[in-house]
Design a protein around this motif. Structure first.
Motif, PDB file in Angstrom:
ATOM      1  N   CYS A 146     -11.807 -13.108   3.918  1.00  0.00           N
ATOM      2  CA  CYS A 146     -11.960 -12.242   3.007  1.00  0.00           C
ATOM      3  C   CYS A 146     -12.783 -10.792   1.809  1.00  0.00           C
ATOM      4  CB  CYS A 146     -13.767 -12.842   2.029  1.00  0.00           C
ATOM      5  SG  CYS A 146     -13.302 -14.962   1.970  1.00  0.00           S
ATOM      6  N   LEU A 147     -11.472  -9.855   2.618  1.00  0.00           N
ATOM      7  CA  LEU A 147     -11.503  -8.876   2.853  1.00  0.00           C
ATOM      8  C   LEU A 147     -10.353  -8.044   2.064  1.00  0.00           C
ATOM      9  CD1 LEU A 147     -13.241  -7.104   5.763  1.00  0.00           C
ATOM     10  CD2 LEU A 147     -13.898  -7.584   3.855  1.00  0.00           C
ATOM     11  N   VAL A 148      -9.992  -7.326   1.122  1.00  0.00           N
ATOM     12  CA  VAL A 148      -9.023  -7.350   0.202  1.00  0.00           C
ATOM     13  C   VAL A 148      -7.995  -6.425   2.077  1.00  0.00           C
ATOM     14  CG1 VAL A 148      -8.058  -5.585  -1.574  1.00  0.00           C
ATOM     15  CG2 VAL A 148     -10.106  -6.054  -1.720  1.00  0.00           C
ATOM     16  N   GLU A 149      -6.760  -6.690   1.441  1.00  0.00           N
ATOM     17  CA  GLU A 149      -5.970  -6.571   2.293  1.00  0.00           C
ATOM     18  C   GLU A 149      -5.206  -4.811   1.937  1.00  0.00           C
ATOM     19  OE1 GLU A 149      -4.794 -10.807   4.733  1.00  0.00           O
ATOM     20  OE2 GLU A 149      -3.394 -10.088   2.286  1.00  0.00           O
ATOM     21  N   ASN A 150      -5.360  -4.260   3.200  1.00  0.00           N
ATOM     22  CA  ASN A 150      -5.096  -2.817   2.943  1.00  0.00           C
ATOM     23  C   ASN A 150      -3.627  -2.219   4.649  1.00  0.00           C
ATOM     24  OD1 ASN A 150      -6.286  -2.299   0.570  1.00  0.00           O
ATOM     25  ND2 ASN A 150      -8.287  -2.308   2.073  1.00  0.00           N
ATOM     26  N   CYS A 151      -2.746  -1.594   4.223  1.00  0.00           N
ATOM     27  CA  CYS A 151      -2.618  -0.483   4.931  1.00  0.00           C
ATOM     28  C   CYS A 151      -3.537  -0.242   6.187  1.00  0.00           C
ATOM     29  CB  CYS A 151      -1.240  -0.007   4.530  1.00  0.00           C
ATOM     30  SG  CYS A 151      -0.482   1.554   5.909  1.00  0.00           S
ATOM     31  N   GLY A 152      -3.054  -0.734   7.489  1.00  0.00           N
ATOM     32  CA  GLY A 152      -4.457  -0.095   8.558  1.00  0.00           C
ATOM     33  C   GLY A 152      -5.231  -1.892   9.004  1.00  0.00           C
ATOM     34  N   GLU A 160       4.177  -4.750   3.413  1.00  0.00           N
ATOM     35  CA  GLU A 160       4.656  -2.989   4.207  1.00  0.00           C
ATOM     36  C   GLU A 160       5.569  -4.243   5.484  1.00  0.00           C
ATOM     37  OE1 GLU A 160      -0.518  -2.362   4.826  1.00  0.00           O
ATOM     38  OE2 GLU A 160       0.352  -4.896   5.862  1.00  0.00           O
ATOM     39  N   GLU A 161       5.699  -2.512   5.514  1.00  0.00           N
ATOM     40  CA  GLU A 161       7.316  -3.514   7.036  1.00  0.00           C
ATOM     41  C   GLU A 161       6.332  -3.805   8.608  1.00  0.00           C
ATOM     42  OE1 GLU A 161       9.916   0.402   7.403  1.00  0.00           O
ATOM     43  OE2 GLU A 161      10.732  -0.268   5.541  1.00  0.00           O
ATOM     44  N   CYS A 162       4.997  -2.841   8.650  1.00  0.00           N
ATOM     45  CA  CYS A 162       4.447  -3.175  10.372  1.00  0.00           C
ATOM     46  C   CYS A 162       2.665  -2.782   9.542  1.00  0.00           C
ATOM     47  CB  CYS A 162       4.864  -2.313  10.866  1.00  0.00           C
ATOM     48  SG  CYS A 162       4.428  -0.089  10.540  1.00  0.00           S
ATOM     49  N   ASP A 163       2.558  -3.277  10.374  1.00  0.00           N
ATOM     50  CA  ASP A 163       0.458  -2.402  10.083  1.00  0.00           C
ATOM     51  C   ASP A 163       0.069  -3.395  11.680  1.00  0.00           C
ATOM     52  OD1 ASP A 163      -2.171  -2.501   9.794  1.00  0.00           O
ATOM     53  OD2 ASP A 163      -1.295  -3.035   7.174  1.00  0.00           O
ATOM     54  N   ASP A 164      -0.108  -1.847  12.528  1.00  0.00           N
ATOM     55  CA  ASP A 164      -0.794  -2.319  13.171  1.00  0.00           C
ATOM     56  C   ASP A 164      -2.174  -1.783  13.535  1.00  0.00           C
ATOM     57  OD1 ASP A 164      -0.563   0.373  12.816  1.00  0.00           O
ATOM     58  OD2 ASP A 164       0.364   1.445  14.893  1.00  0.00           O
ATOM     59  N   GLY A 165      -3.212  -2.190  12.488  1.00  0.00           N
ATOM     60  CA  GLY A 165      -4.387  -2.028  12.330  1.00  0.00           C
ATOM     61  C   GLY A 165      -5.047  -0.050  12.618  1.00  0.00           C
ATOM     62  N   ASP A 171       2.282   6.333  15.942  1.00  0.00           N
ATOM     63  CA  ASP A 171       2.466   5.171  17.140  1.00  0.00           C
ATOM     64  C   ASP A 171       3.795   4.273  17.311  1.00  0.00           C
ATOM     65  OD1 ASP A 171       1.865   4.212  14.718  1.00  0.00           O
ATOM     66  OD2 ASP A 171      -0.210   3.801  15.411  1.00  0.00           O
ATOM     67  N   GLY A 172       4.536   4.456  16.010  1.00  0.00           N
ATOM     68  CA  GLY A 172       5.295   3.567  15.728  1.00  0.00           C
ATOM     69  C   GLY A 172       5.247   3.222  14.431  1.00  0.00           C
ATOM     70  N   CYS A 173       4.180   3.327  13.680  1.00  0.00           N
ATOM     71  CA  CYS A 173       4.281   1.913  12.212  1.00  0.00           C
ATOM     72  C   CYS A 173       3.342   3.248  11.841  1.00  0.00           C
ATOM     73  CB  CYS A 173       3.362   1.113  12.243  1.00  0.00           C
ATOM     74  SG  CYS A 173       2.898   0.626  11.443  1.00  0.00           S
ATOM     75  N   SER A 174       4.534   3.696  10.650  1.00  0.00           N
ATOM     76  CA  SER A 174       3.527   4.963  10.272  1.00  0.00           C
ATOM     77  C   SER A 174       1.820   4.920   8.648  1.00  0.00           C
ATOM     78  CB  SER A 174       4.118   5.517   9.233  1.00  0.00           C
ATOM     79  OG  SER A 174       4.505   4.866   7.488  1.00  0.00           O
ATOM     80  N   ALA A 175       1.529   5.580   8.467  1.00  0.00           N
ATOM     81  CA  ALA A 175       0.074   5.845   8.190  1.00  0.00           C
ATOM     82  C   ALA A 175      -0.066   5.228   6.257  1.00  0.00           C
ATOM     83  CB  ALA A 175      -0.533   6.955   7.976  1.00  0.00           C
ATOM     84  N   ASN A 176       1.437   4.597   6.156  1.00  0.00           N
ATOM     85  CA  ASN A 176       0.970   3.819   4.651  1.00  0.00           C
ATOM     86  C   ASN A 176       2.550   2.586   5.338  1.00  0.00           C
ATOM     87  OD1 ASN A 176       3.923   4.615   5.545  1.00  0.00           O
ATOM     88  ND2 ASN A 176       4.752   5.435   3.541  1.00  0.00           N
ATOM     89  N   CYS A 177       2.330   2.183   6.424  1.00  0.00           N
ATOM     90  CA  CYS A 177       2.705   0.760   7.468  1.00  0.00           C
ATOM     91  C   CYS A 177       4.002   0.507   7.103  1.00  0.00           C
ATOM     92  CB  CYS A 177       2.086  -0.657   6.702  1.00  0.00           C
ATOM     93  SG  CYS A 177       0.059  -0.417   7.103  1.00  0.00           S
ATOM     94  N   LYS A 178       5.270   1.155   7.389  1.00  0.00           N
ATOM     95  CA  LYS A 178       6.578   1.934   7.613  1.00  0.00           C
ATOM     96  C   LYS A 178       7.081   2.118   8.867  1.00  0.00           C
ATOM     97  CE  LYS A 178       6.891   1.961   2.759  1.00  0.00           C
ATOM     98  NZ  LYS A 178       7.423   0.087   2.314  1.00  0.00           N
ATOM     99  N   ILE A 179       7.765   1.101   9.328  1.00  0.00           N
ATOM    100  CA  ILE A 179       7.585   1.717  10.897  1.00  0.00           C
ATOM    101  C   ILE A 179       9.138   3.160  11.062  1.00  0.00           C
ATOM    102  CG2 ILE A 179      10.110   0.686  12.782  1.00  0.00           C
ATOM    103  CD1 ILE A 179       9.967  -2.483  11.112  1.00  0.00           C
ATOM    104  N   GLU A 180       9.063   3.273  11.637  1.00  0.00           N
ATOM    105  CA  GLU A 180       8.651   5.080  12.070  1.00  0.00           C
ATOM    106  C   GLU A 180       9.914   5.015  12.194  1.00  0.00           C
ATOM    107  OE1 GLU A 180       5.127   6.140  14.190  1.00  0.00           O
ATOM    108  OE2 GLU A 180       4.439   6.743  12.431  1.00  0.00           O
TER     109      GLU A 180
END
Length: 191
Positions: A146-152, A160-165, A171-180
């Motif tokens: 029950c938390l709003v889902e965000n990038c990261g 989002e293309e990715c979200d590595d936490g 690190d392969g997934c950018s700060a805006n959740c795109k595959i680098e």
């Protein structure tokens, strides 16, 4: 005149089965006798003394003035309370499909207005919840916690293309959740 007598016990006393006028004592004659608890001279209900000459009380199986119900017992949780009121959510008595009943119909106090224990996924935002979309599915904007889902946050959202936490570049997934990838303006670390 003896043909008018219903009984004659040899005295003119009431309360011994035969009245002073030689009539059989019975419920409604105004004389308390035998197993009678009361006798108001009538055989009506709802006047404090029942038609069977017993005190009218909650739990006697007869709905009296001031009672919403009377199921013949003083047991809570069966639809009619021990105070002869119809049981409902918010009355402080757990019954039927209720998980809990805290005596009110307020949300956000641990027990919902529908008498269910409040928890993530019940559709009511409470306590530390940021959202509650009535399910425990990740990836739909409101997480299973029950938390709003965000990038990261580690949950890949449809946008989002990715979200590595984390929201760290390189690190392969950018700060805006795109595959680098080469050409995105982010210096990749070599592996």
């Amino acid at each position: 005149m003896s043909s008018l007598e219903e009984c004659d016990d040899g005295n003119r006393e009431d309360g011994d089965g035969c009245t002073r006028v030689c009539k059989r004592e019975r419920c409604g004659d105004g004389i308390i006798q035998g197993a009678e608890e009361c006798d108001d001279g009538k055989t009506l209900n709802n006047d404090g003394c029942s038609s069977t000459c017993y005190f009218e009380v909650c739990g006697d199986g007869v709905v009296q003035i001031g009672e919403q119900c009377d199921d013949g017992n003083l047991i809570d949780g069966d639809g009619c309370s021990s105070t002869c009121n119809v049981e409902r959510c918010g009355d402080g008595i757990i019954q039927g499909r209720e998980e809990y009943d805290d005596g009110n119909t307020n949300n956000n106090d641990g027990c919902s207005a529908a008498c269910q224990i409040e928890k993530c996924g019940d559709g009511v935002i409470q306590g530390s919840e940021q959202c509650d979309d009535s399910n425990l599915i990740d990836g739909d904007g409101c997480s299973s916690t029950c938390l709003v889902e965000n990038c990261g946050d580690g949950i890949v959202q449809p946008y989002e293309e990715c979200d590595d936490g984390n929201t760290v570049n390189g690190d392969g997934c950018s700060a805006n959740c795109k595959i680098e990838k080469c050409g995105d303006g982010i210096l990749q670390r070599s592996l």
